[in-house]
Enzyme design. Structure first.
Site, PDB file in Angstrom:
ATOM      1  N   ASN A  61     -43.129 -18.483   2.935  1.00  0.00           N
ATOM      2  CA  ASN A  61     -43.761 -19.697   3.464  1.00  0.00           C
ATOM      3  C   ASN A  61     -42.734 -20.657   4.051  1.00  0.00           C
ATOM      4  O   ASN A  61     -41.608 -20.766   3.569  1.00  0.00           O
ATOM      5  CB  ASN A  61     -44.638 -20.382   2.408  1.00  0.00           C
ATOM      6  CG  ASN A  61     -43.947 -20.684   1.103  1.00  0.00           C
ATOM      7  OD1 ASN A  61     -43.068 -19.960   0.672  1.00  0.00           O
ATOM      8  ND2 ASN A  61     -44.324 -21.765   0.470  1.00  0.00           N
ATOM      9  N   GLU A  63     -42.521 -24.583   5.311  1.00  0.00           N
ATOM     10  CA  GLU A  63     -43.216 -25.872   5.281  1.00  0.00           C
ATOM     11  C   GLU A  63     -42.633 -26.829   6.320  1.00  0.00           C
ATOM     12  O   GLU A  63     -41.601 -26.557   6.940  1.00  0.00           O
ATOM     13  CB  GLU A  63     -43.154 -26.447   3.864  1.00  0.00           C
ATOM     14  CG  GLU A  63     -43.896 -25.538   2.884  1.00  0.00           C
ATOM     15  CD  GLU A  63     -43.976 -26.079   1.468  1.00  0.00           C
ATOM     16  OE1 GLU A  63     -43.306 -27.091   1.148  1.00  0.00           O
ATOM     17  OE2 GLU A  63     -44.735 -25.480   0.680  1.00  0.00           O
ATOM     18  N   CYS A  72     -48.142 -20.095   5.717  1.00  0.00           N
ATOM     19  CA  CYS A  72     -48.047 -19.256   4.508  1.00  0.00           C
ATOM     20  C   CYS A  72     -47.201 -18.005   4.785  1.00  0.00           C
ATOM     21  O   CYS A  72     -47.118 -17.524   5.918  1.00  0.00           O
ATOM     22  CB  CYS A  72     -49.425 -18.780   4.086  1.00  0.00           C
ATOM     23  SG  CYS A  72     -50.545 -20.063   3.531  1.00  0.00           S
ATOM     24  N   GLU A  74     -47.875 -14.951   4.141  1.00  0.00           N
ATOM     25  CA  GLU A  74     -48.640 -13.798   4.647  1.00  0.00           C
ATOM     26  C   GLU A  74     -48.759 -13.842   6.168  1.00  0.00           C
ATOM     27  O   GLU A  74     -48.684 -12.814   6.844  1.00  0.00           O
ATOM     28  CB  GLU A  74     -50.056 -13.786   4.029  1.00  0.00           C
ATOM     29  CG  GLU A  74     -50.090 -13.597   2.531  1.00  0.00           C
ATOM     30  CD  GLU A  74     -50.017 -14.902   1.740  1.00  0.00           C
ATOM     31  OE1 GLU A  74     -49.360 -15.874   2.190  1.00  0.00           O
ATOM     32  OE2 GLU A  74     -50.614 -14.941   0.661  1.00  0.00           O
ATOM     33  N   CYS A 111     -54.775 -17.327   0.860  1.00  0.00           N
ATOM     34  CA  CYS A 111     -55.773 -18.330   1.258  1.00  0.00           C
ATOM     35  C   CYS A 111     -56.736 -17.722   2.273  1.00  0.00           C
ATOM     36  O   CYS A 111     -56.488 -16.646   2.835  1.00  0.00           O
ATOM     37  CB  CYS A 111     -55.086 -19.578   1.813  1.00  0.00           C
ATOM     38  SG  CYS A 111     -54.433 -19.373   3.480  1.00  0.00           S
ATOM     39  N   CYS A 114     -55.258 -16.851   5.753  1.00  0.00           N
ATOM     40  CA  CYS A 114     -54.440 -15.621   5.765  1.00  0.00           C
ATOM     41  C   CYS A 114     -55.319 -14.377   5.685  1.00  0.00           C
ATOM     42  O   CYS A 114     -55.050 -13.369   6.333  1.00  0.00           O
ATOM     43  CB  CYS A 114     -53.432 -15.639   4.621  1.00  0.00           C
ATOM     44  SG  CYS A 114     -52.096 -16.826   4.909  1.00  0.00           S
TER      45      CYS A 114
END
Ligand code: THU
Length: 161
Positions: A61, A63, A72, A74, A111, A114
């Site tokens: 990930n 940010e 993310c 993924e 999530c 993803c």
């Protein structure tokens, strides 16, 4: 009116029970998690995306001070694979979190965004993507495909109804 039931099968492994090849992919995901840039959540996630050729594409990930601009692990992996190997199906993805204070004792689950992105590639290549949700000290769950994690999804077929 009919009441319907939707079910699916998945596997749950206790620590130490995971087949060697899956454990190796999880270990790779743990090493990718070290590349996370997560100064805001301090929650590092790694994804190891294996292609049908055996190539492993990294994800961690990333940010941003403008929070929604982050991505993310993924999707970092999925988009990386789509750029580097546009014609190669994805075969499996291992996902693991490194929480700030202690090794992860439970798997985390991708999530919705993803799942939607991974579903696109599962359908594009008509090839199941096995999903390995791992923890460092606890159980690991293995799902047969993305579709089972995102039932009743919106997909390309819906655009032509
Ligand atoms: N995150 C992932 O990278 N993958 C997941 O499956 C869940 C959440 C990231 C997003 C954010 O950087 C941090 O974890 C906390 O939500």
């Amino acid at each position: 009116m009919k009441e319907k039931i939707h079910t699916f099968k998945y596997k749950e492994y206790e620590r130490g029970e995971l087949p060697e090849d899956l454990q190796a992919l999880v270990n790779t995901a743990i090493s990718f998690a070290q590349q996370a840039y997560a100064p805001y959540s301090c929650f590092r996630v790694g994804a190891a995306l294996e292609l049908t050729t055996g190539e492993i594409v990294p994800g961690a990930n990333q940010e941003n001070a403008a929070y929604p601009s982050g991505l993310c692990a993924e999707r970092v992996a999925a988009f990386g694979a789509a750029i580097q190997f546009p014609n190669t199906p994805f075969s499996r993805i291992a996902i693991v979190a490194l929480p700030p204070d202690a090794p992860s004792s439970k798997p985390i689950s991708p999530c919705g965004a993803c799942r939607q992105v991974l579903l696109e590639y599962e359908q594009k290549f008509n090839h199941n993507i096995e999903v390995i949700l791992a923890s460092q000290t606890g159980k690991t769950c293995v799902f047969p495909n993305i579709k089972s994690l995102l039932p009743f999804s919106f997909d390309a077929a819906a655009l032509s109804i």
